[in-house]
Design an enzyme around this catalytic site. Structure first.
Site, PDB file in Angstrom:
ATOM      1  N   ASP A  24       0.645  -1.212   0.090  1.00 32.12           N
ATOM      2  CA  ASP A  24       0.223  -0.147  -0.034  1.00 32.12           C
ATOM      3  C   ASP A  24       1.087   1.042  -0.074  1.00 32.12           C
ATOM      4  OD1 ASP A  24      -1.618   1.782   0.836  1.00 32.12           O
ATOM      5  OD2 ASP A  24      -1.648   1.642   2.561  1.00 32.12           O
ATOM      6  N   ASP A  28      -3.915   4.227   2.774  1.00 36.37           N
ATOM      7  CA  ASP A  28      -5.286   3.719   3.058  1.00 36.37           C
ATOM      8  C   ASP A  28      -5.756   2.340   3.841  1.00 36.37           C
ATOM      9  OD1 ASP A  28      -5.237   1.995   0.687  1.00 36.37           O
ATOM     10  OD2 ASP A  28      -6.819   3.423   0.421  1.00 36.37           O
ATOM     11  N   ASP A  32      -2.025  -1.282  -3.856  1.00 34.64           N
ATOM     12  CA  ASP A  32      -2.422  -0.360  -4.662  1.00 34.64           C
ATOM     13  C   ASP A  32      -1.218  -0.636  -6.290  1.00 34.64           C
ATOM     14  OD1 ASP A  32      -0.276   1.162  -3.546  1.00 34.64           O
ATOM     15  OD2 ASP A  32      -1.506   2.256  -2.423  1.00 34.64           O
ATOM     16  N   ASP A 205     -10.957 -15.013 -15.641  1.00 38.17           N
ATOM     17  CA  ASP A 205     -12.111 -15.519 -15.086  1.00 38.17           C
ATOM     18  C   ASP A 205     -13.095 -16.056 -14.994  1.00 38.17           C
ATOM     19  OD1 ASP A 205     -12.095 -15.100 -11.909  1.00 38.17           O
ATOM     20  OD2 ASP A 205     -14.467 -14.093 -13.213  1.00 38.17           O
ATOM     21  N   GLU A 263      -8.919 -19.567 -16.030  1.00 38.29           N
ATOM     22  CA  GLU A 263      -9.808 -20.114 -14.621  1.00 38.29           C
ATOM     23  C   GLU A 263     -11.174 -21.191 -15.255  1.00 38.29           C
ATOM     24  OE1 GLU A 263     -11.794 -19.276 -10.435  1.00 38.29           O
ATOM     25  OE2 GLU A 263     -12.217 -18.138 -12.183  1.00 38.29           O
TER      26      GLU A 263
HETATM   27  C1  GLC Z   1     -12.776 -16.299  -9.633  1.00 34.98           C
HETATM   28  C2  GLC Z   1     -12.271 -15.463  -8.893  1.00 34.98           C
HETATM   29  C3  GLC Z   1     -12.701 -15.268  -7.877  1.00 34.98           C
HETATM   30  C4  GLC Z   1     -14.205 -14.267  -8.064  1.00 34.98           C
HETATM   31  C5  GLC Z   1     -14.714 -15.262  -8.859  1.00 34.98           C
HETATM   32  C6  GLC Z   1     -16.073 -14.069  -9.568  1.00 34.98           C
HETATM   33  O1  GLC Z   1     -13.401 -17.599  -9.194  1.00 34.98           O
HETATM   34  O2  GLC Z   1     -10.683 -15.667  -8.220  1.00 34.98           O
HETATM   35  O3  GLC Z   1     -11.943 -14.606  -6.261  1.00 34.98           O
HETATM   36  O4  GLC Z   1     -15.194 -13.734  -6.649  1.00 34.98           O
HETATM   37  O5  GLC Z   1     -14.315 -15.542  -9.768  1.00 34.98           O
HETATM   38  O6  GLC Z   1     -15.617 -13.507 -10.169  1.00 34.98           O
END
Ligand code: GLC
Length: 519
Positions: A24, A28, A32, A205, A263
């Site tokens: 950070d 805050d 970042d 994602d 993912e």
């Molecule tokens: C993926 C991300 C996770 C997030 C989910 C929804 O699994 O790694 O952190 O909550 O997608 O976007």
């Protein structure tokens, strides 16, 4: 299938930066972009090849950035586009590539599109960008189907005019309609926006989400939370998703050396391999090691299966022991000193593997999961499903130096998640000069992986006979030998010269909960 030409990512070590928790710079209590920039020396010394930055885009932060309200801008909490450009330039100057997350399955409910969809009402083109439906039962008071959210409860929320919208995650994360042309075009714009700025690739994602089958048929309620099991689950891995990946790949192919990793929680190997076809993703995350307990036989099976799918598809294998969604390895393997010893052993096993490695910030420090009081938890899952589902424990900020929280992470002790009072021994500053530290083990292992000829002799693993609770393999002909001991007694080393051990040898033997590299 013939392997494709090796690319920079084929044997790269990626480091996941969970941006909120890395460093950070503005006091805050939240990490970042400038914080990351200020710690690039550390990442260079560690020896990683590339970063994966979790979402830093404009977001109301209902799911800490995975609810994006503007995918082509930086959230002020994390800095500015200018900060991003500086970070990118400085990382590149050090030879570190930068990849960023994209979140195509859903947006934030504060995205302009969703706000206008609510305002425009039923039947409008604005609603077509999301999955709005009328409900079932009298007056449509029941959700349109039986789908559940990954974060618990129904995957549908009703809006004041009586329609429902789909959200596979939190209600603040409405799912996009991938049959809609605007949605496709917008992702293309987002990819080009970041590629034109110079990013080296993307982490996609929920890459097995996005497409939903027509008619949205009911799921088998026994399906696991993230799909990919033996039960019928139309929420994930719909055949239509591959068109999206082909579209993404077409864009990436215009940029030399750009890559994407997905993912993908799909366990059927034939279905998983489809995502790695030559016109789709370059890499797919492999969660097998994360799901396997510390047992040599189970790990060997996991490793063999992890190699099979990408090999058949002609793509590099990928390896990961932890990320921001799962318990940290040191805690998964039992916690305490034994947990750390086992996590160190598994780090050597992982880093012996051919293919692409994904490390998660803090694993190189042997950090455990932190058990936080429920009132300190910030993960939306903790609210909907209960504290035992919270992912906050693996997201606690990184301890850099000093003896008390916030350990140099921030100027304020009021960090977004509280840092434990007993982490003085785990800080980067304490571990760097200590040759026995977990950080030193990772640095040495990464350096050997990059420079030692034993890692460049082919990718096949040849398994040796080994005592119960242990395994040993050689990588390629004349290459690295790695042995793992998950049993309760020490074992004789395989023949060879020791390069590195995860814990000290005991009278020349490999101790329990340990691994060794030899040549
Ligand atoms: C993926 C991300 C996770 C997030 C989910 C929804 O699994 O790694 O952190 O909550 O997608 O976007």
């Amino acid at each position: 299938m013939r392997p494709r030409r090796p690319s920079w990512w084929s044997d790269a070590v990626f480091y996941e930066v969970y941006v909120r928790s890395f460093a950070d710079s503005d006091g805050d209590g939240i990490g970042d972009l400038e914080g990351i920039r200020s710690r690039l020396d550390y990442l260079e010394q560690l020896g990683v090849d590339a970063l994966w930055l979790t979402p830093f885009y404009r977001s109301p932060m209902a799911d800490h950035g995975y609810d994006v309200s503007h995918p082509r801008d930086v959230d002020p909490m994390f800095g500015t586009l200018g900060d991003f450009d500086v970070l990118l330039t400085e990382a590149h100057r050090r030879g570190i590539r930068v990849t960023v997350d994209v979140v195509p399955n859903h947006t934030s409910n504060q995205h302009e599109w969703f706000k206008s969809a609510l305002a425009a009402g039923r039947g409008s083109p604005e609603r077509e960008r999301y999955l709005f439906r009328d409900g079932r039962g009298p007056r449509g008071a029941e959700p349109p189907n039986n789908w559940v959210s990954v974060f618990g409860g129904p995957a549908w929320t009703r809006v004041p005019d009586g329609q429902w919208y789909l959200h596979l995650f939190a209600p603040q994360q409405p799912d996009l309609n991938w049959a809609n042309a605007d949605v496709r075009y917008d992702l293309e714009r987002t990819l080009r926006f970041w590629l034109d700025r110079g990013v080296d690739g993307f982490r996609i994602d929920v890459a097995h989400g996005m497409s939903k089958p027509p008619g949205l048929p009911d799921m088998d309620p026994r399906a696991p939370e993230f799909g990919g099991g033996e039960y019928y689950d139309p929420r994930f891995d719909d055949d239509g998703v591959h068109e999206v990946h082909q579209m993404i790949r077409k864009v990436l192919d215009e940029y030399p050396d750009a890559m994407a990793v997905g993912e993908i929680w799909v366990h059927d190997e034939e279905r998983l391999a489809r995502y790695l076809r030559p016109d789709e993703l370059h890499l797919a995350f492999n969660f097998r090691l994360v799901l396997t307990h510390f047992d040599a036989d189970a790990m060997r099976t996991s490793i063999e299966r992890s190699l099979a799918v990408p090999r058949a598809a002609g793509a590099p294998a990928t390896w990961t022991l932890s990320n921001h969604d799962v318990w940290r390895a040191a805690s998964r393997y039992g916690g305490g000193a034994a947990g750390v010893r086992r996590a160190r052993a598994m780090a050597l096993v992982e880093l012996a593997m051919p293919g692409t490695i994904y490390l998660y910030q803090g694993e190189e420090l042997g950090l455990p999961n932190v058990s936080l009081p429920p009132e300190a938890m910030a993960d939306p899952r903790a609210r909907t499903q209960g504290p035992e589902y919270s992912r906050d424990g693996e997201r606690v900020p990184i301890p850099w130096e000093g003896t008390l929280p916030p350990y140099g992470f921030s100027r304020t002790p009021h960090t977004w998640l509280p840092m434990p009072p007993d982490w003085a021994g785990l800080t980067v500053a304490r571990q760097l000069p200590d040759p026995e530290s977990t950080l030193s083990l990772y640095r040495r292992a990464l350096q050997l992986r990059k420079t030692h000829p034993a890692f460049r002799v082919g990718d096949d693993l040849e398994w040796y006979g080994a005592p119960a609770g242990c395994f040993a393999f050689r990588r390629g002909r004349g290459g690295l030998i790695c042995a793992l001991n998950t049993s309760a007694s020490s074992i004789a080393l395989p023949p060879g010269e020791v390069l590195l051990t995860s814990s000290p040898l005991v009278e020349g033997r490999l101790a329990p909960d340990s691994a060794v590299w030899l040549v």
